[in-house]
Write an enzyme that holds these catalytic residues in place. Structure first.
Site, PDB file in Angstrom:
ATOM      1  N   HIS A   1      46.746   2.410  61.014  1.00 50.06           N
ATOM      2  CA  HIS A   1      47.661   2.583  62.156  1.00 50.06           C
ATOM      3  C   HIS A   1      47.193   1.781  63.366  1.00 50.06           C
ATOM      4  O   HIS A   1      45.994   1.600  63.582  1.00 50.06           O
ATOM      5  CB  HIS A   1      47.749   4.059  62.580  1.00 50.06           C
ATOM      6  CG  HIS A   1      48.465   4.931  61.612  1.00 50.06           C
ATOM      7  ND1 HIS A   1      49.835   5.073  61.612  1.00 50.06           N
ATOM      8  CD2 HIS A   1      48.003   5.710  60.607  1.00 50.06           C
ATOM      9  CE1 HIS A   1      50.187   5.914  60.646  1.00 50.06           C
ATOM     10  NE2 HIS A   1      49.095   6.315  60.018  1.00 50.06           N
TER      11      HIS A   1
ATOM     12  N   HIS B   1      45.239   8.220  50.780  1.00 49.18           N
ATOM     13  CA  HIS B   1      45.538   9.656  50.794  1.00 49.18           C
ATOM     14  C   HIS B   1      47.023   9.875  50.576  1.00 49.18           C
ATOM     15  O   HIS B   1      47.792   8.923  50.494  1.00 49.18           O
ATOM     16  CB  HIS B   1      45.013  10.324  52.062  1.00 49.18           C
ATOM     17  CG  HIS B   1      45.669   9.900  53.346  1.00 49.18           C
ATOM     18  ND1 HIS B   1      45.564   8.621  53.851  1.00 49.18           N
ATOM     19  CD2 HIS B   1      46.432  10.591  54.234  1.00 49.18           C
ATOM     20  CE1 HIS B   1      46.236   8.563  55.001  1.00 49.18           C
ATOM     21  NE2 HIS B   1      46.781   9.741  55.242  1.00 49.18           N
TER      22      HIS B   1
ATOM     23  N   HIS C   1      49.608  11.233  52.294  1.00 46.67           N
ATOM     24  CA  HIS C   1      50.687  11.311  53.289  1.00 46.67           C
ATOM     25  C   HIS C   1      51.775  10.272  53.015  1.00 46.67           C
ATOM     26  O   HIS C   1      51.484   9.165  52.557  1.00 46.67           O
ATOM     27  CB  HIS C   1      50.117  11.138  54.701  1.00 46.67           C
ATOM     28  CG  HIS C   1      49.368  12.348  55.190  1.00 46.67           C
ATOM     29  ND1 HIS C   1      48.404  12.291  56.169  1.00 46.67           N
ATOM     30  CD2 HIS C   1      49.461  13.656  54.817  1.00 46.67           C
ATOM     31  CE1 HIS C   1      47.937  13.518  56.383  1.00 46.67           C
ATOM     32  NE2 HIS C   1      48.549  14.353  55.570  1.00 46.67           N
TER      33      HIS C   1
ATOM     34  N   ASP D   1      53.519   8.332  54.780  1.00 45.91           N
ATOM     35  CA  ASP D   1      53.461   7.008  55.403  1.00 45.91           C
ATOM     36  C   ASP D   1      52.366   6.128  54.775  1.00 45.91           C
ATOM     37  O   ASP D   1      52.041   5.053  55.300  1.00 45.91           O
ATOM     38  CB  ASP D   1      53.272   7.111  56.933  1.00 45.91           C
ATOM     39  CG  ASP D   1      51.977   7.794  57.330  1.00 45.91           C
ATOM     40  OD1 ASP D   1      51.621   8.810  56.710  1.00 45.91           O
ATOM     41  OD2 ASP D   1      51.313   7.307  58.273  1.00 45.91           O
ATOM     42  N   HIS D   2      51.832   6.580  53.639  1.00 43.23           N
ATOM     43  CA  HIS D   2      50.834   5.794  52.890  1.00 43.23           C
ATOM     44  C   HIS D   2      51.225   5.603  51.427  1.00 43.23           C
ATOM     45  O   HIS D   2      50.723   4.709  50.769  1.00 43.23           O
ATOM     46  CB  HIS D   2      49.447   6.452  52.992  1.00 43.23           C
ATOM     47  CG  HIS D   2      48.970   6.524  54.415  1.00 43.23           C
ATOM     48  ND1 HIS D   2      48.005   5.684  54.922  1.00 43.23           N
ATOM     49  CD2 HIS D   2      49.381   7.289  55.446  1.00 43.23           C
ATOM     50  CE1 HIS D   2      47.842   5.949  56.214  1.00 43.23           C
ATOM     51  NE2 HIS D   2      48.656   6.922  56.548  1.00 43.23           N
TER      52      HIS D   2
ATOM     53  N   ASP E   1      43.459   6.669  57.188  1.00 39.68           N
ATOM     54  CA  ASP E   1      43.532   7.472  58.416  1.00 39.68           C
ATOM     55  C   ASP E   1      42.224   8.215  58.682  1.00 39.68           C
ATOM     56  O   ASP E   1      42.228   9.255  59.340  1.00 39.68           O
ATOM     57  CB  ASP E   1      44.676   8.499  58.322  1.00 39.68           C
ATOM     58  CG  ASP E   1      46.044   7.859  58.430  1.00 39.68           C
ATOM     59  OD1 ASP E   1      46.126   6.625  58.597  1.00 39.68           O
ATOM     60  OD2 ASP E   1      47.045   8.601  58.332  1.00 39.68           O
TER      61      ASP E   1
ATOM     62  N   HIS F   1      40.553  14.139  57.326  1.00 41.07           N
ATOM     63  CA  HIS F   1      41.987  14.004  57.629  1.00 41.07           C
ATOM     64  C   HIS F   1      42.789  14.737  56.550  1.00 41.07           C
ATOM     65  O   HIS F   1      43.663  15.538  56.848  1.00 41.07           O
ATOM     66  CB  HIS F   1      42.341  12.523  57.672  1.00 41.07           C
ATOM     67  CG  HIS F   1      43.784  12.233  57.932  1.00 41.07           C
ATOM     68  ND1 HIS F   1      44.405  12.526  59.117  1.00 41.07           N
ATOM     69  CD2 HIS F   1      44.740  11.663  57.139  1.00 41.07           C
ATOM     70  CE1 HIS F   1      45.690  12.144  59.047  1.00 41.07           C
ATOM     71  NE2 HIS F   1      45.906  11.617  57.857  1.00 41.07           N
TER      72      HIS F   1
HETATM   73 FE    FE Z   1      49.025   7.796  58.393  1.00 45.68          FE
HETATM   74 ZN    ZN Z   2      47.629  10.411  57.153  1.00 48.98          ZN
END
Ligand code: FE
Ligand code: ZN
Length: 254
Positions: A170, A55, A57, A59-60, A132, A113
């Protein structure tokens, strides 16, 4: 065998590096950052073939552009996210197959998400890279979807083989487990599992991957149809999706 390396980065993210020794191809799932990935590629003398994003975001996808620039790899992500995945080259949708050497993964769309979230299931390797959507004993927050959508996504994952290894993005296990105990204080498997989880975390060891079998027994988001759970929530006889939504609501403020 498909080599799978787990790289802990940032506060609690995991990046996964996949390598096929026969073809020499490598993939990275959700590179939050580029440097640790480049270091491992160099150490092993591996060539990065593709990035698989679950996805959009940061942090990905934070490492996408640098990795693409330095390795020439292809960025694969959901078609519906094509305008918000940095460097995207190749679009996938639910049911598509992607290949890495002789290995292949099926793309499963799991909105909830985010609206475009996908997971990658390497069926022959029993490995699911679920970003996530599903966490060990938990579930992603509903940023762009409804509880109903996330519940539908969980039903798709529930149908996979019990031995499927769950590679989530995570390390949220300990807090998820504490929440799970508030939903099911008498779940013996959950209580036993938390003892092991706490031991691992005391040593700063990862609790990921998990297996689908473990998740079905201990993850409250897979247990909305359990009578114990429904009784504890005073929701006996409610629709499973309503119970799921209530568990998600309670977790939001835990
Ligand atoms: Fe994440
Ligand atoms: Zn995420």
């Amino acid at each position: 065998m498909l080599t799978i390396l787990q790289l802990p980065v940032l506060n609690d993210n995991y990046i996964y590096l996949l390598h096929d020794p026969d073809s020499g191809e490598s993939a990275v799932v959700d590179p939050a950052v580029a440097q640790p990935v480049l270091a491992v590629l160099e150490q092993n003398n591996w060539q990065l073939t593709m990035i698989l994003n679950t996805h959009h975001h940061s942090d990905h996808v934070g490492g996408n552009l640098e990795l693409k620039q330095k390795t020439g790899c292809t960025v694969i992500a959901a078609q519906v996210d094509q305008n918000r995945i940095p460097g995207i080259d190749s679009f996938v949708a639910d049911g598509d197959l992607i290949t890495l050497g002789k290995y292949s993964a099926k793309v499963i769309s799991t909105p909830g998400h985010t609206s475009g979230h996908v997971v990658y299931h390497f069926a022959n390797e029993n490995a699911l890279f679920c970003g996530d959507t599903l966490f060990v004993m938990g579930c992603g927050r509903l940023f762009e979807g409804t509880a109903e959508q996330m519940w539908q996504s969980f039903q798709k994952l529930k149908a996979l083989p019990l031995s499927t290894r769950i590679y989530c993005a995570h390390e949220y296990t300990q807090i998820n487990g504490r929440f799970a105990l508030t939903i099911e204080p008498d779940n013996q498997q959950l209580k036993q599992r938390m003892v092991l989880i706490n031991q691992l975390r005391d040593k700063h060891l990862p609790t990921v991957p998990s297996t689908l079998q473990q998740e079905l027994a201990t993850n409250p988001f897979f247990r909305e149809d359990s009578l114990d759970v429904q009784e504890n929530l005073k929701m006996k006889g409610s629709q499973p999706v309503a119970v799921f939504a209530e568990i998600r609501r309670l977790k939001d403020s835990f």
